[in-house]
Design a protein around this motif. Structure first.
Motif, mmCIF file in Angstrom:
data_model
loop_
_atom_site.group_PDB
_atom_site.id
_atom_site.type_symbol
_atom_site.label_atom_id
_atom_site.label_comp_id
_atom_site.label_asym_id
_atom_site.label_seq_id
_atom_site.Cartn_x
_atom_site.Cartn_y
_atom_site.Cartn_z
ATOM 1 N N VAL A 1 17.684 -33.468 -65.593
ATOM 2 C CA VAL A 1 17.602 -32.599 -64.417
ATOM 3 C C VAL A 1 16.146 -32.279 -64.118
ATOM 4 O O VAL A 1 15.378 -31.938 -65.020
ATOM 5 C CB VAL A 1 18.374 -31.280 -64.646
ATOM 6 C CG1 VAL A 1 18.180 -30.331 -63.462
ATOM 7 C CG2 VAL A 1 19.854 -31.557 -64.846
ATOM 8 N N VAL A 2 15.778 -32.394 -62.840
ATOM 9 C CA VAL A 2 14.470 -31.942 -62.374
ATOM 10 C C VAL A 2 14.689 -30.582 -61.724
ATOM 11 O O VAL A 2 15.542 -30.441 -60.841
ATOM 12 C CB VAL A 2 13.851 -32.910 -61.348
ATOM 13 C CG1 VAL A 2 12.436 -32.462 -60.989
ATOM 14 C CG2 VAL A 2 13.844 -34.331 -61.882
ATOM 15 N N TYR A 3 13.929 -29.583 -62.157
ATOM 16 C CA TYR A 3 14.137 -28.209 -61.694
ATOM 17 C C TYR A 3 12.904 -27.674 -60.984
ATOM 18 O O TYR A 3 11.776 -27.854 -61.444
ATOM 19 C CB TYR A 3 14.469 -27.313 -62.887
ATOM 20 C CG TYR A 3 14.420 -25.827 -62.593
ATOM 21 C CD1 TYR A 3 15.441 -25.211 -61.882
ATOM 22 C CD2 TYR A 3 13.348 -25.050 -63.040
ATOM 23 C CE1 TYR A 3 15.399 -23.845 -61.617
ATOM 24 C CE2 TYR A 3 13.302 -23.688 -62.774
ATOM 25 C CZ TYR A 3 14.331 -23.088 -62.065
ATOM 26 O OH TYR A 3 14.274 -21.747 -61.800
ATOM 27 N N PHE A 4 13.151 -27.024 -59.836
ATOM 28 C CA PHE A 4 12.102 -26.338 -59.084
ATOM 29 C C PHE A 4 12.550 -24.902 -58.852
ATOM 30 O O PHE A 4 13.659 -24.666 -58.355
ATOM 31 C CB PHE A 4 11.867 -26.990 -57.712
ATOM 32 C CG PHE A 4 11.585 -28.458 -57.766
ATOM 33 C CD1 PHE A 4 10.284 -28.930 -57.762
ATOM 34 C CD2 PHE A 4 12.623 -29.377 -57.812
ATOM 35 C CE1 PHE A 4 10.023 -30.287 -57.802
ATOM 36 C CE2 PHE A 4 12.381 -30.737 -57.844
ATOM 37 C CZ PHE A 4 11.080 -31.194 -57.845
ATOM 38 N N GLU A 5 11.703 -23.950 -59.183
ATOM 39 C CA GLU A 5 12.031 -22.541 -58.969
ATOM 40 C C GLU A 5 11.530 -22.099 -57.600
ATOM 41 O O GLU A 5 10.379 -22.340 -57.240
ATOM 42 C CB GLU A 5 11.391 -21.669 -60.046
ATOM 43 C CG GLU A 5 11.749 -20.188 -59.913
ATOM 44 C CD GLU A 5 11.152 -19.345 -61.016
ATOM 45 O OE1 GLU A 5 11.327 -18.110 -60.987
ATOM 46 O OE2 GLU A 5 10.501 -19.917 -61.915
ATOM 47 N N GLY A 6 12.414 -21.454 -56.826
ATOM 48 C CA GLY A 6 12.046 -20.957 -55.513
ATOM 49 C C GLY A 6 12.124 -19.442 -55.445
ATOM 50 O O GLY A 6 12.614 -18.788 -56.367
ATOM 51 N N VAL A 7 11.651 -18.885 -54.345
ATOM 52 C CA VAL A 7 11.671 -17.432 -54.171
ATOM 53 C C VAL A 7 13.093 -16.935 -53.943
ATOM 54 O O VAL A 7 13.527 -15.939 -54.534
ATOM 55 C CB VAL A 7 10.775 -17.018 -52.996
ATOM 56 C CG1 VAL A 7 10.857 -15.505 -52.762
ATOM 57 C CG2 VAL A 7 9.327 -17.417 -53.262
ATOM 58 N N THR A 8 13.848 -17.625 -53.097
ATOM 59 C CA THR A 8 15.206 -17.185 -52.772
ATOM 60 C C THR A 8 16.280 -18.095 -53.366
ATOM 61 O O THR A 8 17.434 -17.700 -53.478
ATOM 62 C CB THR A 8 15.405 -17.124 -51.248
ATOM 63 O OG1 THR A 8 15.136 -18.425 -50.681
ATOM 64 C CG2 THR A 8 14.464 -16.104 -50.629
ATOM 65 N N TYR B 1 17.736 -28.311 -57.861
ATOM 66 C CA TYR B 1 17.995 -29.174 -59.005
ATOM 67 C C TYR B 1 18.220 -30.595 -58.497
ATOM 68 O O TYR B 1 19.047 -30.813 -57.605
ATOM 69 C CB TYR B 1 19.243 -28.712 -59.774
ATOM 70 C CG TYR B 1 19.153 -27.302 -60.307
ATOM 71 C CD1 TYR B 1 18.743 -27.054 -61.613
ATOM 72 C CD2 TYR B 1 19.480 -26.220 -59.488
ATOM 73 C CE1 TYR B 1 18.655 -25.760 -62.098
ATOM 74 C CE2 TYR B 1 19.387 -24.914 -59.971
ATOM 75 C CZ TYR B 1 18.983 -24.694 -61.269
ATOM 76 O OH TYR B 1 18.892 -23.411 -61.739
ATOM 77 N N LEU B 2 17.506 -31.557 -59.062
ATOM 78 C CA LEU B 2 17.664 -32.959 -58.702
ATOM 79 C C LEU B 2 18.164 -33.734 -59.912
ATOM 80 O O LEU B 2 17.654 -33.552 -61.011
ATOM 81 C CB LEU B 2 16.327 -33.555 -58.235
ATOM 82 C CG LEU B 2 15.620 -32.873 -57.055
ATOM 83 C CD1 LEU B 2 14.301 -33.579 -56.753
ATOM 84 C CD2 LEU B 2 16.509 -32.846 -55.820
ATOM 85 N N GLU B 3 19.172 -34.590 -59.681
ATOM 86 C CA GLU B 3 19.733 -35.354 -60.783
ATOM 87 C C GLU B 3 19.865 -36.834 -60.475
ATOM 88 O O GLU B 3 20.205 -37.614 -61.361
ATOM 89 C CB GLU B 3 21.110 -34.795 -61.172
ATOM 90 C CG GLU B 3 21.080 -33.346 -61.635
ATOM 91 C CD GLU B 3 22.458 -32.836 -62.024
ATOM 92 O OE1 GLU B 3 23.095 -33.469 -62.888
ATOM 93 O OE2 GLU B 3 22.900 -31.818 -61.458
ATOM 94 N N LYS B 4 19.605 -37.233 -59.224
ATOM 95 C CA LYS B 4 19.719 -38.646 -58.881
ATOM 96 C C LYS B 4 18.676 -39.440 -59.662
ATOM 97 O O LYS B 4 17.549 -38.990 -59.870
ATOM 98 C CB LYS B 4 19.524 -38.848 -57.383
ATOM 99 C CG LYS B 4 20.652 -38.275 -56.531
ATOM 100 C CD LYS B 4 20.429 -38.557 -55.053
ATOM 101 C CE LYS B 4 21.577 -38.009 -54.218
ATOM 102 N NZ LYS B 4 21.347 -38.245 -52.759
ATOM 103 N N GLU B 5 19.056 -40.638 -60.056
ATOM 104 C CA GLU B 5 18.190 -41.464 -60.901
ATOM 105 C C GLU B 5 16.832 -41.709 -60.260
ATOM 106 O O GLU B 5 15.794 -41.663 -60.932
ATOM 107 C CB GLU B 5 18.878 -42.796 -61.188
ATOM 108 C CG GLU B 5 18.116 -43.683 -62.150
ATOM 109 C CD GLU B 5 18.873 -44.959 -62.481
ATOM 110 O OE1 GLU B 5 18.247 -45.872 -63.057
ATOM 111 O OE2 GLU B 5 20.073 -45.046 -62.155
ATOM 112 N N ALA B 6 16.807 -41.951 -58.947
ATOM 113 C CA ALA B 6 15.540 -42.221 -58.262
ATOM 114 C C ALA B 6 14.625 -41.006 -58.293
ATOM 115 O O ALA B 6 13.407 -41.128 -58.475
ATOM 116 C CB ALA B 6 15.811 -42.635 -56.814
ATOM 117 N N ASP B 7 15.207 -39.802 -58.136
ATOM 118 C CA ASP B 7 14.406 -38.571 -58.169
ATOM 119 C C ASP B 7 13.856 -38.319 -59.564
ATOM 120 O O ASP B 7 12.684 -37.947 -59.731
ATOM 121 C CB ASP B 7 15.255 -37.376 -57.719
ATOM 122 C CG ASP B 7 15.634 -37.445 -56.255
ATOM 123 O OD1 ASP B 7 14.828 -37.963 -55.460
ATOM 124 O OD2 ASP B 7 16.736 -36.989 -55.904
#
Length: 285
Positions: free
Chosen positions: A234-241, A245-251
């Motif tokens: 999982v690729v995780y990005f924290e946002g303000v609101t 979460y990205l899980e696709k193989e290319a991402d």
């Protein structure tokens, strides 16, 4: 709740299995939604593990997918039951990044890049208090204490028995220079980073200002891997609101490559430790 049951991970595994069953039937999410008279977005949220799923939902989906094996149906129903239990973090009330905490609690390795502050797993209490108070100025003191208590309990992953197999952190030099909480708090925080960085499963690297522009300037992110092969990275990005979460193989491949570039841009682990020590001593003067 059993300590071995992680509701966040159960939702992900259940969602992945339901998606597999749908694809085996050659059906689209839109077709399934039409059969059950629900929105397509509900089916998508169930499959990506971002929504809790009831045993009734599982029963209905099994009927649509013509799952006749009672062992498979019973296993899915049990996963649905476990996915609706409460994680330890729910004891602290409404935590906006509870999905992330659930994933972090199960991850076998984490690679993180931060540009503004020390990652939560490595923060001292006083540094954490200053970060939460400074980044959430409208939060009342009681809520700040709860957020900090959750942050410190998360650190069981580096101090407790069930430790991460690998934690690799790359930070921008700004993380070390910004006086969060004042000079004394910063010195204590940096000395703690030096001590933690000596552990065999923790690696810390710093991208110095003199390097100039680098890929991390577009934003911070984390990559989480899991011990079960069925659980995708999982690729995780924290946002303000809201969080992403990205899980696709290319991402995942794209951000894995980006992280490799960040590690190459940073000082070595040994040189980074020396730099952190030097800056900590500056704060002590």
């Amino acid at each position: 709740m059993s300590a071995s049951v992680n509701p966040t991970v159960r939702r992900r595994r259940l969602g992945a299995e339901l998606r597999r069953l749908r694809e085996l039937r050659g059906m689209t999410a839109e077709e399934v939604a039409g059969r059950l008279m629900v929105s397509q977005s509900k089916i998508s949220r169930l499959e990506n593990g971002r929504r809790s799923i009831s045993q009734r939902d599982v029963r209905d989906l099994c009927d649509v997918y013509e799952v006749e094996d009672e062992r498979i149906r019973a296993g899915l129903m049990e996963m649905a039951k476990e996915s609706r239990q409460r994680g330890w973090w729910h004891e602290f009330g409404d935590i906006p990044y509870s999905v992330y905490i659930g994933l972090e609690a199960e991850a076998s390795s984490i690679r993180a890049y931060e540009s503004s502050f020390v990652p939560g797993l490595l923060q001292t209490r006083e540094y954490a208090e200053a970060v939460v108070a400074g980044t959430q100025p409208d939060t009342d003191p009681a809520a700040i204490r709860r957020r900090v208590d959750v942050r410190l309990k998360r650190q069981h992953r580096i101090h407790g028995e069930d430790q991460l197999g690998s934690l690799w952190v790359v930070v921008d030099e700004a993380v070390l220079r910004r006086q969060v909480g004042g000079p004394r708090v910063m010195a204590e925080q940096l000395y703690q980073l030096v001590a933690l960085g000596e552990r065999p499963n923790i690696n810390l690297q710093v991208i110095p200002f003199i390097h100039g522009a680098h890929p991390g300037m577009t934003g911070t992110f984390s990559l989480m891997e899991f011990p079960e092969s069925a659980d995708s990275t999982v690729v995780y990005f924290e946002g303000v609101t809201s969080d992403l979460y990205l899980e696709k193989e290319a991402d995942v491949r794209r951000y894995t490559n980006l992280y490799d570039h960040l590690r190459a841009a940073a000082l070595s682990v040994v040189d980074s430790r020396s730099m952190i020590t030097d800056i900590a001593e500056e704060f002590m003067k």
